[in-house]
Write a protein that holds these residues in place. Structure first.
Motif, PDB file in Angstrom:
ATOM      1  N   ILE A  40      -0.771  -0.854 -20.222  1.00  0.00           N
ATOM      2  CA  ILE A  40       0.092   1.214 -19.345  1.00  0.00           C
ATOM      3  C   ILE A  40      -1.333   0.819 -17.812  1.00  0.00           C
ATOM      4  N   VAL A  41      -2.541   0.899 -18.014  1.00  0.00           N
ATOM      5  CA  VAL A  41      -2.631   1.484 -17.067  1.00  0.00           C
ATOM      6  C   VAL A  41      -3.279   0.039 -16.475  1.00  0.00           C
ATOM      7  N   LYS A  42      -3.109  -1.461 -17.184  1.00  0.00           N
ATOM      8  CA  LYS A  42      -3.118  -2.793 -16.133  1.00  0.00           C
ATOM      9  C   LYS A  42      -2.061  -2.848 -14.946  1.00  0.00           C
ATOM     10  N   LYS A  43      -0.878  -2.282 -15.608  1.00  0.00           N
ATOM     11  CA  LYS A  43       0.407  -2.372 -14.824  1.00  0.00           C
ATOM     12  C   LYS A  43       0.496  -1.429 -13.791  1.00  0.00           C
ATOM     13  N   VAL A  44      -0.155   0.062 -13.974  1.00  0.00           N
ATOM     14  CA  VAL A  44      -0.247   0.615 -12.431  1.00  0.00           C
ATOM     15  C   VAL A  44      -1.103   0.735 -11.282  1.00  0.00           C
ATOM     16  N   ASN A  45      -2.866   0.044 -12.013  1.00  0.00           N
ATOM     17  CA  ASN A  45      -3.438  -0.161 -11.325  1.00  0.00           C
ATOM     18  C   ASN A  45      -2.677  -0.992  -9.917  1.00  0.00           C
ATOM     19  N   GLU A  46      -2.005  -2.485 -10.664  1.00  0.00           N
ATOM     20  CA  GLU A  46      -1.712  -3.668  -9.874  1.00  0.00           C
ATOM     21  C   GLU A  46      -0.927  -2.875  -8.883  1.00  0.00           C
ATOM     22  N   GLU A  47       0.046  -2.378  -9.141  1.00  0.00           N
ATOM     23  CA  GLU A  47       1.255  -1.801  -8.227  1.00  0.00           C
ATOM     24  C   GLU A  47       0.835  -0.619  -7.253  1.00  0.00           C
ATOM     25  N   THR A  48      -0.566   0.031  -7.763  1.00  0.00           N
ATOM     26  CA  THR A  48      -0.686   1.440  -6.383  1.00  0.00           C
ATOM     27  C   THR A  48      -1.924   0.416  -5.626  1.00  0.00           C
ATOM     28  N   LYS A  49      -2.560  -0.769  -6.077  1.00  0.00           N
ATOM     29  CA  LYS A  49      -3.778  -0.353  -5.388  1.00  0.00           C
ATOM     30  C   LYS A  49      -3.347  -1.068  -3.779  1.00  0.00           C
ATOM     31  N   TYR A  50      -2.247  -1.360  -3.177  1.00  0.00           N
ATOM     32  CA  TYR A  50      -2.008  -1.249  -1.646  1.00  0.00           C
ATOM     33  C   TYR A  50      -1.183  -0.339  -1.597  1.00  0.00           C
ATOM     34  N   SER A  51      -1.230   1.402  -2.472  1.00  0.00           N
ATOM     35  CA  SER A  51      -0.225   2.147  -2.356  1.00  0.00           C
ATOM     36  C   SER A  51      -0.748   3.173  -0.465  1.00  0.00           C
ATOM     37  N   THR A  52      -0.180   3.364  -0.053  1.00  0.00           N
ATOM     38  CA  THR A  52      -0.175   4.439   1.269  1.00  0.00           C
ATOM     39  C   THR A  52       0.362   5.725   1.101  1.00  0.00           C
ATOM     40  N   SER A  53       1.483   6.291  -0.423  1.00  0.00           N
ATOM     41  CA  SER A  53       1.320   7.425  -0.816  1.00  0.00           C
ATOM     42  C   SER A  53       0.230   8.373  -0.132  1.00  0.00           C
ATOM     43  N   ALA A  54       0.987   9.754   0.105  1.00  0.00           N
ATOM     44  CA  ALA A  54       0.355  11.042   0.327  1.00  0.00           C
ATOM     45  C   ALA A  54      -0.789  10.924  -0.554  1.00  0.00           C
ATOM     46  N   ASP A  55       0.459  11.252  -2.129  1.00  0.00           N
ATOM     47  CA  ASP A  55      -0.218  12.084  -3.157  1.00  0.00           C
ATOM     48  C   ASP A  55       0.118  10.356  -3.876  1.00  0.00           C
ATOM     49  N   ILE A  56      -1.180   9.999  -3.692  1.00  0.00           N
ATOM     50  CA  ILE A  56      -1.164   8.420  -4.819  1.00  0.00           C
ATOM     51  C   ILE A  56      -1.783   8.900  -6.022  1.00  0.00           C
ATOM     52  N   ASP A  57      -2.186  10.311  -6.681  1.00  0.00           N
ATOM     53  CA  ASP A  57      -2.098  10.816  -8.117  1.00  0.00           C
ATOM     54  C   ASP A  57      -1.537  10.585  -9.184  1.00  0.00           C
ATOM     55  N   ASN A  58       0.148  11.628  -8.116  1.00  0.00           N
ATOM     56  CA  ASN A  58       1.246  11.688  -8.243  1.00  0.00           C
ATOM     57  C   ASN A  58       1.701  10.398  -8.780  1.00  0.00           C
ATOM     58  N   GLU A  59       2.337   9.472  -7.747  1.00  0.00           N
ATOM     59  CA  GLU A  59       2.808   8.568  -7.817  1.00  0.00           C
ATOM     60  C   GLU A  59       1.745   7.754  -9.090  1.00  0.00           C
ATOM     61  N   ILE A  60       0.525   7.436  -9.856  1.00  0.00           N
ATOM     62  CA  ILE A  60       0.446   6.664 -10.446  1.00  0.00           C
ATOM     63  C   ILE A  60       0.533   8.050 -11.585  1.00  0.00           C
ATOM     64  N   PHE A  61       0.364   8.983 -11.887  1.00  0.00           N
ATOM     65  CA  PHE A  61       0.980   9.545 -13.053  1.00  0.00           C
ATOM     66  C   PHE A  61       2.292   9.256 -13.153  1.00  0.00           C
ATOM     67  N   GLN A  62       3.299   9.615 -12.475  1.00  0.00           N
ATOM     68  CA  GLN A  62       4.813   8.440 -13.168  1.00  0.00           C
ATOM     69  C   GLN A  62       5.092   7.216 -13.031  1.00  0.00           C
ATOM     70  N   LEU A  63       4.004   6.491 -12.960  1.00  0.00           N
ATOM     71  CA  LEU A  63       4.397   5.130 -13.439  1.00  0.00           C
ATOM     72  C   LEU A  63       3.752   5.117 -14.833  1.00  0.00           C
ATOM     73  N   LYS A  64       2.646   5.304 -14.832  1.00  0.00           N
ATOM     74  CA  LYS A  64       2.108   5.910 -16.264  1.00  0.00           C
ATOM     75  C   LYS A  64       2.824   6.390 -17.419  1.00  0.00           C
ATOM     76  N   GLU A  65       3.499   7.559 -16.995  1.00  0.00           N
ATOM     77  CA  GLU A  65       5.038   8.174 -17.798  1.00  0.00           C
ATOM     78  C   GLU A  65       5.889   6.934 -17.438  1.00  0.00           C
ATOM     79  N   LYS A  66       6.629   6.523 -16.942  1.00  0.00           N
ATOM     80  CA  LYS A  66       7.556   5.253 -17.052  1.00  0.00           C
ATOM     81  C   LYS A  66       6.733   3.900 -18.198  1.00  0.00           C
TER      82      LYS A  66
END
Length: 265
Positions: A40-66
């Motif tokens: 799960i952590v590996k997938k989330v890290n891959e999907e967010t490594k180039y993220s430009t989200s202003a709220d990256i922490d919230n994006e990561i948390f939502q992906l972990k939930e998913k």
């Protein structure tokens, strides 16, 4: 009649299998949990490594939930996990942050936890521990509101334990404050020759104090803090950190950079 009884038994067995399949596992060793959590952590890290989200922490948390749901892990559910405890730290609000780690693969199999049990501050690193907590209950921690199932923790006693045995791992040291000082703008002027180690450290910290086992002739250590803190003389204090030599002499007294927090009795 025999066929009817047999058919009834098969129905009960089938129903039991369905019920057991529907139940989510709620107790793991850290290694068992890591089998589900690490991908799960590996997938989330891959999907967010180039993220430009202003709220990256919230994006990561939502992906972990998913992805947790896809692995059969329910966010907000209560889980019991056993492993080895390490990196015990007192947070600003007084709660205890720590890592639950594997004995065999500690760098890979680990999760971060938060508990309000202040006795955890006095548990030795790498001790075996079992905790029950809320999984992905908030984005600040993997397992929060942790209760300690084992071992049975007692209210800590004040037991002065200062010595000059320098270690490479964090430990809790207890002593009585002899004096306390806010660090001046030029700390190297405050210390004598031969104390370059602690002088360099003091350049990065805002206050320090001296704690002793007992009277002025007993063992002592210096404690450096990242915040401006002034302790009253005679305060019974516990600090957590790695004890290091002060001066050029390896037999000299030591100092601790108190980055893991402190506890006042």
């Amino acid at each position: 009649m025999k066929k009817k009884v047999l058919f009834t038994c098969v129905l009960f067995l089938f129903a039991g299998i369905l019920c057991s399949c529907g139940k989510s596992k709620t107790e793991y060793t850290i290694d068992e949990f890591a089998e589900k959590w690490n991908p799960i952590v590996k997938k989330v890290n891959e999907e967010t490594k180039y993220s430009t989200s202003a709220d990256i922490d919230n994006e990561i948390f939502q992906l972990k939930e998913k992805y947790a749901k896809k692995e059969g892990l329910t966010p907000g559910s209560e889980l019991t996990i056993s492993g080895k405890i390490s990196f015990i730290t007192v947070l600003e609000d007084g709660t205890i942050n720590f890592l639950l780690m594997s004995a065999d693969d500690p760098m890979r199999n680990m999760i971060d936890c938060i508990s309000d049990n202040k006795s955890l501050f006095f548990v030795d690193d790498n001790s075996n521990i079992k905790v029950k907590g809320m999984f992905l209950n908030n984005k600040n921690c993997t397992l929060s509101n942790c209760k300690i199932i084992a071992p049975q923790l007692e209210t800590p006693d004040f037991k002065p334990n200062l010595d000059n045995n320098f270690t490479l791992t964090p430990k809790t040291y207890m002593g009585t404050v002899s004096w306390s000082q806010i660090i001046p703008p030029y700390p190297w002027l405050f210390l004598g020759e031969g104390y370059e180690n602690i002088s360099d450290v003091m350049s990065s910290y805002k206050s320090f104090c001296c704690i002793r086992n007992g009277d002025e002739n007993s063992d002592y250590i210096f404690c450096c803090f990242p915040d401006e803190i002034k302790f009253e003389e005679g305060t019974r204090l516990a600090v957590r950190g790695v004890l290091k030599p002060v001066g050029n002499d390896t037999d000299s007294a030591g100092f601790i950079e108190v980055v893991y927090g402190y506890y006042v009795f």
